[in-house]
Design a protein around this motif. Structure first.
Motif, mmCIF file in Angstrom:
data_model
loop_
_atom_site.group_PDB
_atom_site.id
_atom_site.type_symbol
_atom_site.label_atom_id
_atom_site.label_comp_id
_atom_site.label_asym_id
_atom_site.label_seq_id
_atom_site.Cartn_x
_atom_site.Cartn_y
_atom_site.Cartn_z
ATOM 1 N N PHE B 34 1.854 -6.391 7.883
ATOM 2 C CA PHE B 34 1.626 -7.711 8.450
ATOM 3 C C PHE B 34 0.923 -7.583 9.794
ATOM 4 O O PHE B 34 1.030 -6.557 10.473
ATOM 5 C CB PHE B 34 2.956 -8.434 8.717
ATOM 6 C CG PHE B 34 3.900 -8.461 7.548
ATOM 7 C CD1 PHE B 34 4.766 -7.399 7.321
ATOM 8 C CD2 PHE B 34 3.924 -9.538 6.685
ATOM 9 C CE1 PHE B 34 5.639 -7.414 6.245
ATOM 10 C CE2 PHE B 34 4.796 -9.561 5.613
ATOM 11 C CZ PHE B 34 5.656 -8.499 5.396
ATOM 12 N N TYR B 36 1.028 -10.058 13.196
ATOM 13 C CA TYR B 36 1.562 -11.238 13.856
ATOM 14 C C TYR B 36 0.835 -11.407 15.189
ATOM 15 O O TYR B 36 0.415 -10.416 15.816
ATOM 16 C CB TYR B 36 3.058 -11.084 14.147
ATOM 17 C CG TYR B 36 3.985 -11.285 12.970
ATOM 18 C CD1 TYR B 36 4.296 -10.229 12.122
ATOM 19 C CD2 TYR B 36 4.578 -12.520 12.724
ATOM 20 C CE1 TYR B 36 5.172 -10.404 11.052
ATOM 21 C CE2 TYR B 36 5.455 -12.706 11.664
ATOM 22 C CZ TYR B 36 5.746 -11.647 10.839
ATOM 23 O OH TYR B 36 6.610 -11.817 9.779
ATOM 24 N N GLN B 38 1.147 -13.288 19.097
ATOM 25 C CA GLN B 38 2.068 -13.913 20.046
ATOM 26 C C GLN B 38 1.273 -14.402 21.252
ATOM 27 O O GLN B 38 0.760 -13.598 22.029
ATOM 28 C CB GLN B 38 3.154 -12.933 20.485
ATOM 29 C CG GLN B 38 4.231 -13.566 21.354
ATOM 30 C CD GLN B 38 5.344 -12.592 21.704
ATOM 31 O OE1 GLN B 38 5.117 -11.392 21.857
ATOM 32 N NE2 GLN B 38 6.573 -13.089 21.818
ATOM 33 N N ASN B 41 4.405 -16.680 26.193
ATOM 34 C CA ASN B 41 5.639 -17.469 26.189
ATOM 35 C C ASN B 41 5.888 -18.210 24.878
ATOM 36 O O ASN B 41 6.524 -19.264 24.865
ATOM 37 C CB ASN B 41 5.633 -18.467 27.356
ATOM 38 C CG ASN B 41 5.532 -17.765 28.690
ATOM 39 O OD1 ASN B 41 6.255 -16.809 28.961
ATOM 40 N ND2 ASN B 41 4.603 -18.196 29.511
ATOM 41 N N LYS B 42 5.369 -17.638 23.802
ATOM 42 C CA LYS B 42 5.578 -18.235 22.481
ATOM 43 C C LYS B 42 6.205 -17.207 21.558
ATOM 44 O O LYS B 42 6.235 -16.015 21.848
ATOM 45 C CB LYS B 42 4.224 -18.677 21.885
ATOM 46 C CG LYS B 42 3.468 -19.692 22.710
ATOM 47 C CD LYS B 42 4.035 -21.075 22.561
ATOM 48 C CE LYS B 42 3.148 -22.093 23.260
ATOM 49 N NZ LYS B 42 3.705 -23.453 23.186
ATOM 50 N N GLY B 43 6.663 -17.681 20.398
ATOM 51 C CA GLY B 43 7.170 -16.768 19.384
ATOM 52 C C GLY B 43 6.037 -16.118 18.620
ATOM 53 O O GLY B 43 4.866 -16.249 18.977
ATOM 54 N N LEU B 44 6.381 -15.433 17.569
ATOM 55 C CA LEU B 44 5.399 -14.712 16.756
ATOM 56 C C LEU B 44 4.925 -15.582 15.594
ATOM 57 O O LEU B 44 5.740 -16.200 14.911
ATOM 58 C CB LEU B 44 6.032 -13.443 16.187
ATOM 59 C CG LEU B 44 6.457 -12.403 17.207
ATOM 60 C CD1 LEU B 44 7.360 -11.382 16.569
ATOM 61 C CD2 LEU B 44 5.234 -11.723 17.784
ATOM 62 N N LEU B 46 2.759 -15.533 12.014
ATOM 63 C CA LEU B 46 2.224 -14.656 10.981
ATOM 64 C C LEU B 46 0.743 -14.956 10.766
ATOM 65 O O LEU B 46 0.364 -16.075 10.454
ATOM 66 C CB LEU B 46 2.994 -14.859 9.678
ATOM 67 C CG LEU B 46 2.559 -14.029 8.477
ATOM 68 C CD1 LEU B 46 2.780 -12.539 8.737
ATOM 69 C CD2 LEU B 46 3.315 -14.458 7.231
ATOM 70 N N LYS B 49 -0.728 -11.021 5.605
ATOM 71 C CA LYS B 49 0.189 -10.034 5.050
ATOM 72 C C LYS B 49 -0.470 -9.299 3.882
ATOM 73 O O LYS B 49 -1.290 -9.863 3.160
ATOM 74 C CB LYS B 49 1.473 -10.705 4.559
ATOM 75 C CG LYS B 49 1.247 -11.677 3.408
ATOM 76 C CD LYS B 49 2.558 -12.283 2.929
ATOM 77 C CE LYS B 49 2.293 -13.260 1.768
ATOM 78 N NZ LYS B 49 3.525 -13.894 1.277
ATOM 79 N N GLU B 88 -1.380 -11.502 22.271
ATOM 80 C CA GLU B 88 -0.938 -10.166 21.909
ATOM 81 C C GLU B 88 -0.753 -10.116 20.393
ATOM 82 O O GLU B 88 -0.206 -11.040 19.797
ATOM 83 C CB GLU B 88 0.368 -9.799 22.613
ATOM 84 C CG GLU B 88 0.739 -8.331 22.441
ATOM 85 C CD GLU B 88 1.687 -7.808 23.495
ATOM 86 O OE1 GLU B 88 2.385 -8.630 24.129
ATOM 87 O OE2 GLU B 88 1.750 -6.575 23.676
ATOM 88 N N PHE B 90 0.517 -7.914 16.976
ATOM 89 C CA PHE B 90 1.444 -6.879 16.532
ATOM 90 C C PHE B 90 1.185 -6.528 15.075
ATOM 91 O O PHE B 90 1.138 -7.409 14.210
ATOM 92 C CB PHE B 90 2.896 -7.349 16.677
ATOM 93 C CG PHE B 90 3.351 -7.514 18.084
ATOM 94 C CD1 PHE B 90 3.238 -8.749 18.723
ATOM 95 C CD2 PHE B 90 3.876 -6.451 18.789
ATOM 96 C CE1 PHE B 90 3.637 -8.910 20.037
ATOM 97 C CE2 PHE B 90 4.290 -6.603 20.105
ATOM 98 C CZ PHE B 90 4.169 -7.829 20.736
ATOM 99 N N LEU B 105 11.691 -4.865 9.460
ATOM 100 C CA LEU B 105 10.349 -4.861 10.017
ATOM 101 C C LEU B 105 10.307 -3.880 11.175
ATOM 102 O O LEU B 105 11.175 -3.893 12.041
ATOM 103 C CB LEU B 105 9.960 -6.251 10.520
ATOM 104 C CG LEU B 105 9.921 -7.389 9.508
ATOM 105 C CD1 LEU B 105 9.388 -8.658 10.167
ATOM 106 C CD2 LEU B 105 9.088 -7.035 8.290
ATOM 107 N N PHE B 107 7.839 -2.844 14.239
ATOM 108 C CA PHE B 107 6.707 -3.393 14.978
ATOM 109 C C PHE B 107 5.957 -2.304 15.723
ATOM 110 O O PHE B 107 6.552 -1.358 16.258
ATOM 111 C CB PHE B 107 7.198 -4.416 16.000
ATOM 112 C CG PHE B 107 7.669 -5.705 15.384
ATOM 113 C CD1 PHE B 107 8.921 -5.804 14.814
ATOM 114 C CD2 PHE B 107 6.848 -6.824 15.384
ATOM 115 C CE1 PHE B 107 9.350 -6.994 14.236
ATOM 116 C CE2 PHE B 107 7.267 -8.019 14.815
ATOM 117 C CZ PHE B 107 8.508 -8.098 14.246
#
Lengths: 111, 117
Positions: B34, B36, B38, B41-44, B46, B49, B88, B90, B105, B107
């Motif tokens: 995968f 991802y 980011q 200041n946020k989540g990941l 997708l 995949k 960023e 990943f 997972l 990373f």
């Protein structure tokens, strides 16, 4: 479709206190994963809950614990907080597929 | 054991030029891979995949990645960078089934993409 939600967005605690973080998965997802993203350490797997049970945990001490409720939401508890627990805590949900969908995270600061 | 190496911690490109973010993996089995993203200041989120179907995988926002088993690579590309791509990224591998059936997972350390005017 609503995504994964987490609360609170930010949490400031003092060393030795307890922190409680909450996560609501995507509707229909039964698995919840917790990850810690600490500065310099990357993303580390913490805990996995599925169907209300803790199924697996990463290499973290027992003071990191949690639970999953009947509606599949989850709570992460961190007891006896230490300065190095300061991090972004991410929750992800999954159904049966391999991919996990992440929430926005809770920023925990321990002073 | 599974692992991921992101070869560049920082990549800087000009807007409108191609993006290449490199990822190599190590896996004992046939992995799922995968990417991802980011944002600050946020989540990941997708991006895309690979799960053993087509080796060229198309994702959101014009990104794509090619699974090359012989090179154990899964590089992320985009023909033309946009300012909003600054974030960023990943690379993530999953080949380990957790006791109980879940998926672990692993990373990479992340690549910070900077897009300049």
């Amino acid at each position: 479709e609503a995504g994964v939600t987490q609360s609170p967005t930010h949490l400031i605690k003092t060393r030795g206190q307890q922190a409680t973080l909450r996560c609501s998965p995507i509707s229909g997802h039964t698995s919840v994963y917790w990850y810690q993203q600490a500065l310099g350490l990357g993303l580390q797997f913490l805990l996995w809950y599925d169907e209300g049970e803790e199924r697996n945990r990463g290499n973290f001490p027992p003071r990191f614990s949690g639970r999953q409720f009947p509606n599949y939401s989850s709570e992460l508890n961190v007891n006896a907080l230490e300065l190095e627990d300061s991090a972004l805590y991410l929750c992800a949900s999954s159904l049966v597929a391999v991919e996990q969908y992440f929430g926005p995270g809770t920023r925990l600061t321990v002073t | 054991a599974q692992s991921v190496t992101q070869l560049d911690s920082h990549v800087s490109v000009s807007e409108g030029t191609p993006v290449l973010l490199r990822c190599n993996y190590s896996s004992s089995y046939s992995p799922s891979l995968f990417w991802y993203v980011q944002h600050p200041n946020k989540g990941l989120q997708l991006l895309l995949k690979y799960t053993s179907a087509a080796t060229l995988v198309k994702g959101i926002n014009g990104f794509e990645a090619e699974f090359k088993k012989s090179e154990t690579s899964f590089h992320l590309t985009k023909p033309s960078a946009h300012m909003s791509d600054a974030a960023e990224y990943f690379c993530v591998v999953s080949d380990q089934i957790l006791t109980g059936g879940g998926n672990k997972l692993t990373f990479g350390t992340g690549t910070q993409l900077k897009v300049e005017l």
